[in-house]
Design an enzyme around this catalytic site. Structure first.
Site, PDB file in Angstrom:
ATOM      1  CG  ASP A  36      -1.914   0.865   1.242  1.00  0.00           C
ATOM      2  OD1 ASP A  36      -3.068   0.570   1.075  1.00  0.00           O
ATOM      3  OD2 ASP A  36      -1.733   2.230   1.008  1.00  0.00           O
ATOM      4  CB  ILE A  37       0.726   4.245  -2.260  1.00  0.00           C
ATOM      5  CG1 ILE A  37       1.651   5.165  -2.882  1.00  0.00           C
ATOM      6  CG2 ILE A  37      -0.595   5.031  -1.834  1.00  0.00           C
ATOM      7  CD1 ILE A  37       1.546   5.501  -4.185  1.00  0.00           C
ATOM      8  CG  ASN A  94     -12.593  -0.375   3.652  1.00  0.00           C
ATOM      9  OD1 ASN A  94     -12.976  -0.866   5.031  1.00  0.00           O
ATOM     10  ND2 ASN A  94     -11.379   0.230   3.584  1.00  0.00           N
ATOM     11  N   GLY A 100     -15.815   3.499   3.469  1.00  0.00           N
ATOM     12  CA  GLY A 100     -14.359   4.009   3.292  1.00  0.00           C
ATOM     13  C   GLY A 100     -13.725   3.603   2.069  1.00  0.00           C
ATOM     14  CD  GLN A 101     -14.820  -0.307  -2.494  1.00  0.00           C
ATOM     15  OE1 GLN A 101     -15.978  -1.031  -2.276  1.00  0.00           O
ATOM     16  NE2 GLN A 101     -14.262  -1.341  -3.456  1.00  0.00           N
ATOM     17  CG  HIS A 107      -8.724  -3.223  -2.215  1.00  0.00           C
ATOM     18  ND1 HIS A 107      -9.452  -2.494  -3.257  1.00  0.00           N
ATOM     19  CD2 HIS A 107      -8.266  -2.550  -1.459  1.00  0.00           C
ATOM     20  CE1 HIS A 107      -9.999  -1.353  -2.356  1.00  0.00           C
ATOM     21  NE2 HIS A 107      -9.444  -1.490  -1.325  1.00  0.00           N
ATOM     22  CG  HIS A 109      -6.751  -3.013   3.188  1.00  0.00           C
ATOM     23  ND1 HIS A 109      -5.957  -1.755   3.030  1.00  0.00           N
ATOM     24  CD2 HIS A 109      -7.970  -2.815   2.427  1.00  0.00           C
ATOM     25  CE1 HIS A 109      -6.769  -1.032   2.314  1.00  0.00           C
ATOM     26  NE2 HIS A 109      -8.141  -1.554   2.100  1.00  0.00           N
TER      27      HIS A 109
HETATM   28  P1  AMP Z   1      -9.825   1.136   0.126  1.00  0.00           P
HETATM   29  O1  AMP Z   1      -9.895   2.554   1.198  1.00  0.00           O
HETATM   30  O2  AMP Z   1      -9.952   0.063   0.773  1.00  0.00           O
HETATM   31  O3  AMP Z   1     -10.434   1.471  -1.227  1.00  0.00           O
HETATM   32  O4  AMP Z   1      -8.158   1.166   0.078  1.00  0.00           O
HETATM   33  C1  AMP Z   1      -7.583   1.506  -1.048  1.00  0.00           C
HETATM   34  C2  AMP Z   1      -6.021   1.649  -0.728  1.00  0.00           C
HETATM   35  O5  AMP Z   1      -5.198   1.716  -1.748  1.00  0.00           O
HETATM   36  C3  AMP Z   1      -5.690   2.885   0.338  1.00  0.00           C
HETATM   37  O6  AMP Z   1      -4.942   2.024   1.381  1.00  0.00           O
HETATM   38  C4  AMP Z   1      -4.572   3.470  -0.561  1.00  0.00           C
HETATM   39  O7  AMP Z   1      -3.497   4.029   0.179  1.00  0.00           O
HETATM   40  C5  AMP Z   1      -4.052   2.387  -1.618  1.00  0.00           C
HETATM   41  N1  AMP Z   1      -3.705   3.171  -2.715  1.00  0.00           N
HETATM   42  C6  AMP Z   1      -4.228   3.969  -3.456  1.00  0.00           C
HETATM   43  N2  AMP Z   1      -3.236   4.106  -4.767  1.00  0.00           N
HETATM   44  C7  AMP Z   1      -2.518   3.308  -4.403  1.00  0.00           C
HETATM   45  C8  AMP Z   1      -1.161   2.879  -5.357  1.00  0.00           C
HETATM   46  N3  AMP Z   1      -1.178   3.644  -6.512  1.00  0.00           N
HETATM   47  N4  AMP Z   1      -0.402   1.919  -5.136  1.00  0.00           N
HETATM   48  C9  AMP Z   1      -0.543   1.290  -3.852  1.00  0.00           C
HETATM   49  N5  AMP Z   1      -1.584   1.517  -3.130  1.00  0.00           N
HETATM   50  C10 AMP Z   1      -2.530   2.597  -3.296  1.00  0.00           C
END
Ligand code: AMP
Length: 113
Positions: A36-37, A94, A100-101, A107, A109
């Protein structure tokens, strides 16, 4: 309830197509895992199916059952054998904007302290 439509331009679709880079953890024929970024824990990885599923509900209701099994067994494999989280880990998904998605490609986590 109106039918949800997969957004082809979501950021994880771009990672899958290779137009955006990721820090890869593991990949096989049906899934990709990457860090995760914006990590919320010492280890924070994401696992996504390669198929176009919007969220958990979409995946468990519409993906073939053998694909679902392979995906969730893959999450376990990645946590234990790639991330080496033998002392324990959490998984989270999520489902929907209200949860919060932010990215509408399903995906999971993987989080560990
Ligand atoms: P969600 O809130 O469950 O949709 O989680 C989305 C996740 O994607 C968040 O934790 C972000 O930090 C992560 N995210 C968004 N863009 C990227 C990216 N380019 N590379 C890796 N993680 C990302």
């Amino acid at each position: 309830m109106s039918k949800k439509i997969y957004d082809e331009d979501n950021i994880f679709a771009k990672i899958l197509s290779g137009s955006i880079d990721c820090k890869k953890v593991y990949e096989n024929d049906i899934l990709l895992a990457f860090y995760d970024i914006k990590p919320e824990a010492r280890i924070h990885a994401l696992v996504i199916p390669k198929g176009r599923y919007i969220d958990f509900d979409d995946f468990v209701n519409n993906a073939p059952s053998d694909l679902q099994l392979k995906f969730f067994q893959g999450v376990s494999y990645i946590a234990n054998n790639e991330l080496k989280l033998q002392s324990g880990y959490r998984i989270k998904t999520n489902n929907g904007r209200g949860s919060g998605q932010e990215v509408f490609h399903f995906h999971v986590h993987i989080l560990a302290a």
